[in-house]
Design a protein around this motif. Sequence first.
Motif, PDB file in Angstrom:
ATOM      1  N   ILE A 104       0.837  -1.207   0.000  1.00 41.95           N
ATOM      2  CA  ILE A 104       0.000   0.000   0.000  1.00 41.95           C
ATOM      3  C   ILE A 104       0.870   1.256   0.000  1.00 41.95           C
ATOM      4  O   ILE A 104       0.635   2.203  -0.756  1.00 41.95           O
ATOM      5  CB  ILE A 104      -0.953  -0.006   1.199  1.00 41.95           C
ATOM      6  N   LYS A 105       1.893   1.253   0.839  1.00 47.93           N
ATOM      7  CA  LYS A 105       2.782   2.413   0.919  1.00 47.93           C
ATOM      8  C   LYS A 105       3.496   2.647  -0.404  1.00 47.93           C
ATOM      9  O   LYS A 105       3.604   3.785  -0.886  1.00 47.93           O
ATOM     10  CB  LYS A 105       3.807   2.203   2.041  1.00 47.93           C
ATOM     11  N   ARG A 106       3.963   1.555  -1.026  1.00 49.29           N
ATOM     12  CA  ARG A 106       4.714   1.695  -2.273  1.00 49.29           C
ATOM     13  C   ARG A 106       3.829   2.149  -3.422  1.00 49.29           C
ATOM     14  O   ARG A 106       4.216   3.024  -4.210  1.00 49.29           O
ATOM     15  CB  ARG A 106       5.380   0.355  -2.637  1.00 49.29           C
ATOM     16  N   MET A 107       2.619   1.581  -3.534  1.00 44.77           N
ATOM     17  CA  MET A 107       1.777   1.944  -4.676  1.00 44.77           C
ATOM     18  C   MET A 107       1.322   3.402  -4.555  1.00 44.77           C
ATOM     19  O   MET A 107       1.162   4.094  -5.563  1.00 44.77           O
ATOM     20  CB  MET A 107       0.579   0.997  -4.797  1.00 44.77           C
ATOM     21  N   LYS A 108       1.173   3.893  -3.329  1.00 45.17           N
ATOM     22  CA  LYS A 108       0.799   5.298  -3.155  1.00 45.17           C
ATOM     23  C   LYS A 108       1.974   6.214  -3.518  1.00 45.17           C
ATOM     24  O   LYS A 108       1.776   7.279  -4.116  1.00 45.17           O
ATOM     25  CB  LYS A 108       0.335   5.553  -1.726  1.00 45.17           C
ATOM     26  N   LEU A 109       3.179   5.794  -3.138  1.00 44.53           N
ATOM     27  CA  LEU A 109       4.349   6.575  -3.525  1.00 44.53           C
ATOM     28  C   LEU A 109       4.458   6.643  -5.048  1.00 44.53           C
ATOM     29  O   LEU A 109       4.673   7.715  -5.620  1.00 44.53           O
ATOM     30  CB  LEU A 109       5.615   5.938  -2.944  1.00 44.53           C
ATOM     31  N   LEU A 110       4.278   5.499  -5.701  1.00 49.02           N
ATOM     32  CA  LEU A 110       4.384   5.463  -7.157  1.00 49.02           C
ATOM     33  C   LEU A 110       3.312   6.317  -7.812  1.00 49.02           C
ATOM     34  O   LEU A 110       3.562   6.977  -8.826  1.00 49.02           O
ATOM     35  CB  LEU A 110       4.291   4.022  -7.658  1.00 49.02           C
ATOM     36  N   SER A 111       2.110   6.320  -7.243  1.00 49.08           N
ATOM     37  CA  SER A 111       1.032   7.131  -7.815  1.00 49.08           C
ATOM     38  C   SER A 111       1.293   8.621  -7.649  1.00 49.08           C
ATOM     39  O   SER A 111       0.759   9.432  -8.405  1.00 49.08           O
ATOM     40  CB  SER A 111      -0.305   6.750  -7.178  1.00 49.08           C
ATOM     41  N   SER A 112       2.092   8.978  -6.660  1.00 49.10           N
ATOM     42  CA  SER A 112       2.457  10.394  -6.498  1.00 49.10           C
ATOM     43  C   SER A 112       3.531  10.807  -7.505  1.00 49.10           C
ATOM     44  O   SER A 112       3.750  11.995  -7.738  1.00 49.10           O
ATOM     45  CB  SER A 112       2.957  10.655  -5.071  1.00 49.10           C
ATOM     46  N   VAL A 113       4.205   9.820  -8.084  1.00 52.34           N
ATOM     47  CA  VAL A 113       5.250  10.090  -9.074  1.00 52.34           C
ATOM     48  C   VAL A 113       4.720   9.893 -10.487  1.00 52.34           C
ATOM     49  O   VAL A 113       4.907  10.747 -11.358  1.00 52.34           O
ATOM     50  CB  VAL A 113       6.470   9.174  -8.830  1.00 52.34           C
ATOM     51  N   PHE A 114       4.063   8.756 -10.717  1.00 47.11           N
ATOM     52  CA  PHE A 114       3.487   8.454 -12.029  1.00 47.11           C
ATOM     53  C   PHE A 114       2.168   9.201 -12.228  1.00 47.11           C
ATOM     54  O   PHE A 114       1.535   9.638 -11.251  1.00 47.11           O
ATOM     55  CB  PHE A 114       3.203   6.951 -12.155  1.00 47.11           C
ATOM     56  N   ALA A 115       1.739   9.314 -13.460  1.00 40.93           N
ATOM     57  CA  ALA A 115       0.409   9.871 -13.758  1.00 40.93           C
ATOM     58  C   ALA A 115      -0.602   8.730 -13.780  1.00 40.93           C
ATOM     59  O   ALA A 115      -1.355   8.545 -14.741  1.00 40.93           O
ATOM     60  CB  ALA A 115       0.433  10.595 -15.100  1.00 40.93           C
ATOM     61  N   ILE A 116      -0.594   7.955 -12.700  1.00 39.15           N
ATOM     62  CA  ILE A 116      -1.478   6.798 -12.562  1.00 39.15           C
ATOM     63  C   ILE A 116      -2.145   6.876 -11.196  1.00 39.15           C
ATOM     64  O   ILE A 116      -1.467   6.839 -10.167  1.00 39.15           O
ATOM     65  CB  ILE A 116      -0.691   5.478 -12.728  1.00 39.15           C
ATOM     66  N   GLU A 117      -3.474   6.997 -11.189  1.00 40.20           N
ATOM     67  CA  GLU A 117      -4.233   7.211  -9.967  1.00 40.20           C
ATOM     68  C   GLU A 117      -4.879   5.910  -9.496  1.00 40.20           C
ATOM     69  O   GLU A 117      -5.289   5.081 -10.304  1.00 40.20           O
ATOM     70  CB  GLU A 117      -5.328   8.256 -10.205  1.00 40.20           C
ATOM     71  N   ILE A 118      -4.965   5.739  -8.188  1.00 41.59           N
ATOM     72  CA  ILE A 118      -5.554   4.537  -7.599  1.00 41.59           C
ATOM     73  C   ILE A 118      -7.037   4.765  -7.357  1.00 41.59           C
ATOM     74  O   ILE A 118      -7.428   5.676  -6.618  1.00 41.59           O
ATOM     75  CB  ILE A 118      -4.871   4.190  -6.267  1.00 41.59           C
ATOM     76  N   ALA A 119      -7.868   3.944  -7.977  1.00 44.44           N
ATOM     77  CA  ALA A 119      -9.315   4.018  -7.770  1.00 44.44           C
ATOM     78  C   ALA A 119      -9.770   3.037  -6.701  1.00 44.44           C
ATOM     79  O   ALA A 119     -10.668   3.332  -5.907  1.00 44.44           O
ATOM     80  CB  ALA A 119     -10.056   3.750  -9.083  1.00 44.44           C
ATOM     81  N   ALA A 120      -9.174   1.846  -6.682  1.00 44.35           N
ATOM     82  CA  ALA A 120      -9.530   0.830  -5.684  1.00 44.35           C
ATOM     83  C   ALA A 120      -8.369  -0.141  -5.536  1.00 44.35           C
ATOM     84  O   ALA A 120      -7.575  -0.320  -6.462  1.00 44.35           O
ATOM     85  CB  ALA A 120     -10.799   0.079  -6.091  1.00 44.35           C
ATOM     86  N   TYR A 121      -8.297  -0.748  -4.351  1.00 39.31           N
ATOM     87  CA  TYR A 121      -7.278  -1.782  -4.142  1.00 39.31           C
ATOM     88  C   TYR A 121      -7.744  -2.751  -3.073  1.00 39.31           C
ATOM     89  O   TYR A 121      -8.582  -2.427  -2.227  1.00 39.31           O
ATOM     90  CB  TYR A 121      -5.921  -1.178  -3.741  1.00 39.31           C
ATOM     91  N   ALA A 122      -7.214  -3.959  -3.135  1.00 37.94           N
ATOM     92  CA  ALA A 122      -7.418  -4.971  -2.097  1.00 37.94           C
ATOM     93  C   ALA A 122      -6.160  -5.813  -2.049  1.00 37.94           C
ATOM     94  O   ALA A 122      -5.775  -6.406  -3.060  1.00 37.94           O
ATOM     95  CB  ALA A 122      -8.640  -5.839  -2.384  1.00 37.94           C
ATOM     96  N   ILE A 123      -5.504  -5.834  -0.894  1.00 41.13           N
ATOM     97  CA  ILE A 123      -4.273  -6.602  -0.724  1.00 41.13           C
ATOM     98  C   ILE A 123      -4.619  -7.845   0.090  1.00 41.13           C
ATOM     99  O   ILE A 123      -4.861  -7.764   1.298  1.00 41.13           O
ATOM    100  CB  ILE A 123      -3.180  -5.790  -0.006  1.00 41.13           C
ATOM    101  N   MET A 124      -4.662  -8.987  -0.552  1.00 37.88           N
ATOM    102  CA  MET A 124      -5.015 -10.238   0.103  1.00 37.88           C
ATOM    103  C   MET A 124      -3.740 -10.972   0.529  1.00 37.88           C
ATOM    104  O   MET A 124      -2.630 -10.484   0.343  1.00 37.88           O
ATOM    105  CB  MET A 124      -5.854 -11.090  -0.838  1.00 37.88           C
ATOM    106  N   SER A 125      -3.907 -12.154   1.120  1.00 38.39           N
ATOM    107  CA  SER A 125      -2.755 -12.889   1.649  1.00 38.39           C
ATOM    108  C   SER A 125      -1.811 -13.372   0.563  1.00 38.39           C
ATOM    109  O   SER A 125      -0.595 -13.397   0.763  1.00 38.39           O
ATOM    110  CB  SER A 125      -3.231 -14.086   2.475  1.00 38.39           C
ATOM    111  N   ASN A 126      -2.344 -13.766  -0.570  1.00 41.13           N
ATOM    112  CA  ASN A 126      -1.477 -14.325  -1.611  1.00 41.13           C
ATOM    113  C   ASN A 126      -1.657 -13.678  -2.976  1.00 41.13           C
ATOM    114  O   ASN A 126      -1.162 -14.185  -3.975  1.00 41.13           O
ATOM    115  CB  ASN A 126      -1.689 -15.838  -1.722  1.00 41.13           C
ATOM    116  N   HIS A 127      -2.388 -12.569  -3.027  1.00 44.18           N
ATOM    117  CA  HIS A 127      -2.526 -11.827  -4.279  1.00 44.18           C
ATOM    118  C   HIS A 127      -3.041 -10.424  -3.973  1.00 44.18           C
ATOM    119  O   HIS A 127      -3.446 -10.139  -2.841  1.00 44.18           O
ATOM    120  CB  HIS A 127      -3.489 -12.533  -5.241  1.00 44.18           C
TER     121      HIS A 127
END
Length: 334
Positions: A48-71
């Motif tokens: 979660i921390k990494r994808m938010k950092l990347l979204s602050s750098v890239f022009a790619i916005e997060i609409a939804a996410y779910a981080i499960m145990s194995n995917h």
Amino acid sequence: MTRARKNLIDLAATSYYHLFVRCVRRAFLCGDDNYTGKNFDHRREWLIKRMKLLSSVFAIEIAAYAIMSNHYHLVVNVNRREALDWTDDEIIERWYQLYNGHTLVDRYLNGEQLDETSLRFFNEIVATWRERLYDISWYMKNLNEHIAREANKEDNCTGKYWEGRHKSQALLDETALLSCMAYVDLNPIRANIAETLENSDFTSIKERIVHFKAFNADTAKQSNPPKHKDNNQHESQPTALKPFGGNQIKHTLPFALLDYIELLDWSGRHIVLKKKGHIDNATPSVLLTLNIEVAQWFESVHRFRKLYSNFAGSKQRLKQQAATNDVKWYKGTG
């Protein structure tokens, strides 16, 4: 038939994509490992921390996410126009947050006057970086490689952490976007590891609800609460996630936040029939607005990834996309 990845991301067709990655051998490398007895939930926080950092750098916005145990699942919006509007200096600043630079660019940053040949090469470098900063493959490569390195370092081992490169689904219309976001946010409830949206750890819907409640609590304490509704709507939502706003507000998700929360709560109660509380039989307004049948909705919430292949949308949109890509059909048109 396997298709080239470059043919699966079509920004002319849609800017919204569902991304999916699974741990190697489907092992529980981000949750409870039954073999070792260890818990690796902290790795979900890494994601979660990494994808938010990347979204602050890239022009790619997060609409939804779910981080499960194995995917994990991501729904993103590629804001290509934003990347094209960035100045060369902004591109360089963003790129240097993640990658080593280039000696020629370093010379430019140090104020050196570049000759014509060097300037031409400099422009080519920046143009390449600009394209990569709205490229889903570069975003996902950085995300997955970073997590794999950190996990292998923690486990004192080497080798693959993810089964392979990410899988993607292009979301061709609003119904596909809404269905996919709900499918992603309801992952813990569908897997019977959470009973409520607020208990659905490591999901965007929990983050949105927690932030919304905290904002309302803080607003209630203020003697002079803000009066501008549009501003409130943005401030009541997490800054790292693409905000809901409806079709009336530009650069937002085309639904209202409260309508979305109501829809997911209603859907979750039908998914988990043992869940306490009354199940309201009234169809949520957003389904009526988009003319989505209830049976079709629950089919999407349960089986979205299996209903479609690399492109998701109405039968008409899938047929149009198939014709554009010069293929006979896409899964979901039958």
